[in-house]
Design a protein around this motif. Structure first.
Motif, PDB file in Angstrom:
ATOM      1  N   GLY A 100     -11.481   1.504   6.315  1.00  0.00           N
ATOM      2  CA  GLY A 100     -11.408   0.519   5.233  1.00  0.00           C
ATOM      3  C   GLY A 100     -11.063   1.112   3.888  1.00  0.00           C
ATOM      4  N   HIS A 101     -10.419   2.256   3.864  1.00  0.00           N
ATOM      5  CA  HIS A 101     -10.007   2.856   2.603  1.00  0.00           C
ATOM      6  C   HIS A 101      -8.488   2.814   2.489  1.00  0.00           C
ATOM      7  CE1 HIS A 101      -9.813   5.342  -0.861  1.00  0.00           C
ATOM      8  NE2 HIS A 101      -9.104   6.264  -0.227  1.00  0.00           N
ATOM      9  N   ALA A 102      -8.007   2.351   1.349  1.00  0.00           N
ATOM     10  CA  ALA A 102      -6.556   2.269   1.192  1.00  0.00           C
ATOM     11  C   ALA A 102      -6.189   2.386  -0.276  1.00  0.00           C
ATOM     12  CB  ALA A 102      -6.052   0.951   1.745  1.00  0.00           C
ATOM     13  N   THR A 103      -4.935   2.729  -0.513  1.00  0.00           N
ATOM     14  CA  THR A 103      -4.450   2.823  -1.881  1.00  0.00           C
ATOM     15  C   THR A 103      -3.419   1.724  -2.108  1.00  0.00           C
ATOM     16  OG1 THR A 103      -4.852   5.182  -1.980  1.00  0.00           O
ATOM     17  CG2 THR A 103      -3.277   4.311  -3.540  1.00  0.00           C
TER      18      THR A 103
ATOM     19  N   THR B  10       0.836  -1.202   0.000  1.00  0.00           N
ATOM     20  CA  THR B  10       0.000   0.000   0.000  1.00  0.00           C
ATOM     21  C   THR B  10       0.872   1.254   0.000  1.00  0.00           C
ATOM     22  OG1 THR B  10      -0.103   0.255   2.397  1.00  0.00           O
ATOM     23  CG2 THR B  10      -1.757  -1.195   1.384  1.00  0.00           C
ATOM     24  N   VAL B  11       0.384   2.278  -0.681  1.00  0.00           N
ATOM     25  CA  VAL B  11       1.078   3.564  -0.689  1.00  0.00           C
ATOM     26  C   VAL B  11       1.010   4.179   0.697  1.00  0.00           C
ATOM     27  CG1 VAL B  11       1.076   5.899  -1.654  1.00  0.00           C
ATOM     28  CG2 VAL B  11       0.416   3.964  -3.053  1.00  0.00           C
ATOM     29  N   CYS B  12      -0.101   3.901   1.366  1.00  0.00           N
ATOM     30  CA  CYS B  12      -0.310   4.428   2.706  1.00  0.00           C
ATOM     31  C   CYS B  12       0.917   4.136   3.569  1.00  0.00           C
ATOM     32  CB  CYS B  12      -1.554   3.785   3.310  1.00  0.00           C
ATOM     33  SG  CYS B  12      -2.898   3.557   2.124  1.00  0.00           S
ATOM     34  N   GLU B  13       1.450   2.909   3.455  1.00  0.00           N
ATOM     35  CA  GLU B  13       2.626   2.526   4.235  1.00  0.00           C
ATOM     36  C   GLU B  13       3.917   2.998   3.582  1.00  0.00           C
ATOM     37  OE1 GLU B  13       1.857  -1.798   5.922  1.00  0.00           O
ATOM     38  OE2 GLU B  13       1.057  -1.509   3.908  1.00  0.00           O
TER      39      GLU B  13
ATOM     40  N   THR C 137      -4.249  16.962   2.524  1.00  0.00           N
ATOM     41  CA  THR C 137      -4.811  16.340   1.324  1.00  0.00           C
ATOM     42  C   THR C 137      -3.736  15.516   0.631  1.00  0.00           C
ATOM     43  OG1 THR C 137      -6.475  18.046   0.905  1.00  0.00           O
ATOM     44  CG2 THR C 137      -5.692  16.818  -1.005  1.00  0.00           C
ATOM     45  N   ARG C 138      -4.108  14.297   0.287  1.00  0.00           N
ATOM     46  CA  ARG C 138      -3.253  13.461  -0.545  1.00  0.00           C
ATOM     47  C   ARG C 138      -4.096  13.073  -1.741  1.00  0.00           C
ATOM     48  NH1 ARG C 138      -0.387  15.805   1.908  1.00  0.00           N
ATOM     49  NH2 ARG C 138       1.381  15.220   3.198  1.00  0.00           N
ATOM     50  N   SER C 139      -3.420  12.581  -2.756  1.00  0.00           N
ATOM     51  CA  SER C 139      -4.106  12.250  -3.989  1.00  0.00           C
ATOM     52  C   SER C 139      -5.346  11.386  -3.759  1.00  0.00           C
ATOM     53  CB  SER C 139      -3.099  11.511  -4.856  1.00  0.00           C
ATOM     54  OG  SER C 139      -3.593  11.366  -6.124  1.00  0.00           O
ATOM     55  N   SER C 140      -5.247  10.476  -2.791  1.00  0.00           N
ATOM     56  CA  SER C 140      -6.312   9.500  -2.575  1.00  0.00           C
ATOM     57  C   SER C 140      -7.118   9.770  -1.313  1.00  0.00           C
ATOM     58  CB  SER C 140      -5.688   8.117  -2.474  1.00  0.00           C
ATOM     59  OG  SER C 140      -4.597   8.158  -1.562  1.00  0.00           O
ATOM     60  N   TYR C 141      -6.886  10.916  -0.685  1.00  0.00           N
ATOM     61  CA  TYR C 141      -7.542  11.202   0.596  1.00  0.00           C
ATOM     62  C   TYR C 141      -9.027  11.472   0.365  1.00  0.00           C
ATOM     63  CZ  TYR C 141      -8.068  13.350   5.232  1.00  0.00           C
ATOM     64  OH  TYR C 141      -8.450  13.655   6.514  1.00  0.00           O
ATOM     65  N   HIS C 142      -9.888  10.693   1.035  1.00  0.00           N
ATOM     66  CA  HIS C 142     -11.346  10.862   0.902  1.00  0.00           C
ATOM     67  C   HIS C 142     -11.818  10.736  -0.536  1.00  0.00           C
ATOM     68  CE1 HIS C 142     -12.042  13.174   4.946  1.00  0.00           C
ATOM     69  NE2 HIS C 142     -11.492  11.979   5.099  1.00  0.00           N
TER      70      HIS C 142
ATOM     71  N   GLY D 216       4.480   6.518   4.012  1.00  0.00           N
ATOM     72  CA  GLY D 216       4.329   6.978   5.395  1.00  0.00           C
ATOM     73  C   GLY D 216       3.246   8.040   5.468  1.00  0.00           C
ATOM     74  N   CYS D 217       2.113   7.776   4.825  1.00  0.00           N
ATOM     75  CA  CYS D 217       1.068   8.794   4.702  1.00  0.00           C
ATOM     76  C   CYS D 217       0.496   9.189   6.056  1.00  0.00           C
ATOM     77  CB  CYS D 217      -0.055   8.294   3.795  1.00  0.00           C
ATOM     78  SG  CYS D 217      -1.348   9.542   3.616  1.00  0.00           S
ATOM     79  N   PRO D 218       0.391  10.491   6.314  1.00  0.00           N
ATOM     80  CA  PRO D 218      -0.113  10.946   7.615  1.00  0.00           C
ATOM     81  C   PRO D 218      -1.575  10.588   7.873  1.00  0.00           C
ATOM     82  CG  PRO D 218       0.167  12.810   6.115  1.00  0.00           C
ATOM     83  CD  PRO D 218       0.767  11.615   5.441  1.00  0.00           C
ATOM     84  N   ASN D 219      -2.303  10.167   6.839  1.00  0.00           N
ATOM     85  CA  ASN D 219      -3.726   9.876   7.032  1.00  0.00           C
ATOM     86  C   ASN D 219      -4.016   8.397   7.259  1.00  0.00           C
ATOM     87  OD1 ASN D 219      -4.276  12.628   6.437  1.00  0.00           O
ATOM     88  ND2 ASN D 219      -4.089  12.151   4.270  1.00  0.00           N
ATOM     89  N   ALA D 220      -2.971   7.581   7.346  1.00  0.00           N
ATOM     90  CA  ALA D 220      -3.184   6.134   7.378  1.00  0.00           C
ATOM     91  C   ALA D 220      -4.127   5.704   8.504  1.00  0.00           C
ATOM     92  CB  ALA D 220      -1.860   5.397   7.498  1.00  0.00           C
TER      93      ALA D 220
HETATM   94 FE1  SF4 Z   1      -3.618   5.795   1.966  1.00  0.00          FE
HETATM   95 FE2  SF4 Z   1      -4.378   7.825   0.400  1.00  0.00          FE
HETATM   96 FE3  SF4 Z   1      -5.421   7.535   2.828  1.00  0.00          FE
HETATM   97 FE4  SF4 Z   1      -2.896   8.275   2.560  1.00  0.00          FE
HETATM   98  S1  SF4 Z   1      -4.699   9.447   1.929  1.00  0.00           S
HETATM   99  S2  SF4 Z   1      -3.659   6.723   3.985  1.00  0.00           S
HETATM  100  S3  SF4 Z   1      -2.267   7.107   0.770  1.00  0.00           S
HETATM  101  S4  SF4 Z   1      -5.651   6.129   1.121  1.00  0.00           S
END
Ligand code: SF4
Ligand code: SF4
Length: 290
Positions: free
Chosen positions: A52-55, A35-38, A274-279, A41-45
């Motif tokens: 249940g949302h992940a990239t 996962t990109v989240c890991e 905000t990240r590309s995949s956030y929400h 090191g995404c702050p929103n993980a």
């Molecule tokens: Fe993962 Fe995107 Fe959420 Fe970050 S913002 S934890 S990359 S789904």
């Protein structure tokens, strides 16, 4: 080296925790998914995973590029895993996701840049989880024949995202292997191939850009018919990565968001975290309801 500015109070990162987080973690490991989240090191993980949302990141953990903001390792990637599309689909189904974001490393070593693998993954998810909307975040396919993009578009993801990452003037130091106008043109071509597909792009701020260049990027994106925009604060993953020039104030983000809606984007997320995949899923669901 420039001393790094101190993190302001509005960059608050909650430690990942909770039952949902543990469950997402377990399903990802069971299906051997990255996962990109890991990786980033995404702050929103904590927040995303507990919902249940992940990239997911396909095609391995080693990238052929070395963008100066990115924490993914550069080198010679492994061979593609033919079972990966099925595992992604299985994880999406098990997690019961409404919306999944699928991204990848850059595969300059493959003739099609991984386009067919992306298409197979989209088709596998559609098959196993037909209710899930699919967003892909692709590399730029810079070294490939123009036709490879059709392979991905024909697999019909709901949202086609390709990030411009920064303003053109900073490409040499931030995204040295990429070309600004190539990436912009890619987004435009997706829309030309399938006008019903939503296109999306994003940039990071705090890398040294000025507000005027950010607004120019918005204009360029709109000229390429990009529908959704994300703008977030760049955070330095390690001291070896590109320096943070400054922390952009939340009020400036709000001003960017307002300006972007004024330019005609359908959906804008511009906040420090905000990240590309956030929400991405919530925003997309809201848009479809309207
Ligand atoms: Fe993962 Fe995107 Fe959420 Fe970050 S913002 S934890 S990359 S789904
Ligand atoms: Fe990271 Fe993507 Fe750049 Fe590779 S191409 S280094 S994964 S941002």
């Amino acid at each position: 080296d420039k001393a790094q500015p101190k993190k302001p109070a509005w960059i608050r990162v909650k430690a990942p925790s909770g039952k949902g987080y543990a469950e997402t973690h377990r399903i990802m490991r069971e299906n051997k998914l990255v996962t990109v989240c890991e990786e980033a090191g995404c702050p929103n993980a904590g927040e995303c995973w507990s919902q249940g949302h992940a990239t997911m990141m396909i095609m391995g953990e080693i990238c052929t590029r070395g963008c100066s903001f990115c924490n993914v390792a550069t080198g010679r990637p492994d061979a593609l895993d033919a079972f990966e599309p099925g595992r992604v689909a299985h994880a999406v189904k098990t997690l019961g996701l409404n919306h999944v974001v699928i991204t990848s490393v850059d595969r300059d070593d493959l003739e099609d840049g991984g386009a067919e693998h992306f298409a197979q993954t989209i088709r596998a998810v559609r098959h196993q989880a037909p209710e899930t909307t699919i967003e892909i975040l692709t590399p730029d396919f810079l070294k490939c024949d123009d036709k490879v993009l059709e392979v991905v578009v024909e697999a019909k993801p709901d949202v086609f995202n390709h990030n411009l990452e920064t303003v053109p003037g900073l490409y040499p130091s931030v995204r040295p292997g990429a070309r600004y106008f190539h990436s912009l043109r890619l987004l435009q071509r997706v829309k030309e191939m399938d006008p019903s597909m939503f296109t999306k792009s994003g940039i990071m701020v705090g890398l040294g850009e000025d507000a005027q260049s950010v607004k120019q990027v918005m204009d360029d994106m709109r000229a390429a018919d990009v529908d959704f925009l994300t703008i977030g604060q760049y955070l330095q993953p390690t001291p070896k990565h590109h320096a943070v020039d400054r922390f952009v104030h939340p009020d400036e983000f709000a001003a960017y968001e307002k300006a972007a809606y004024g330019k005609g984007f359908l959906m804008v997320s511009a906040t420090p975290l905000t990240r590309s995949s956030y929400h991405a899923g919530d925003d997309f669901a809201r848009l479809r309801e309207n």
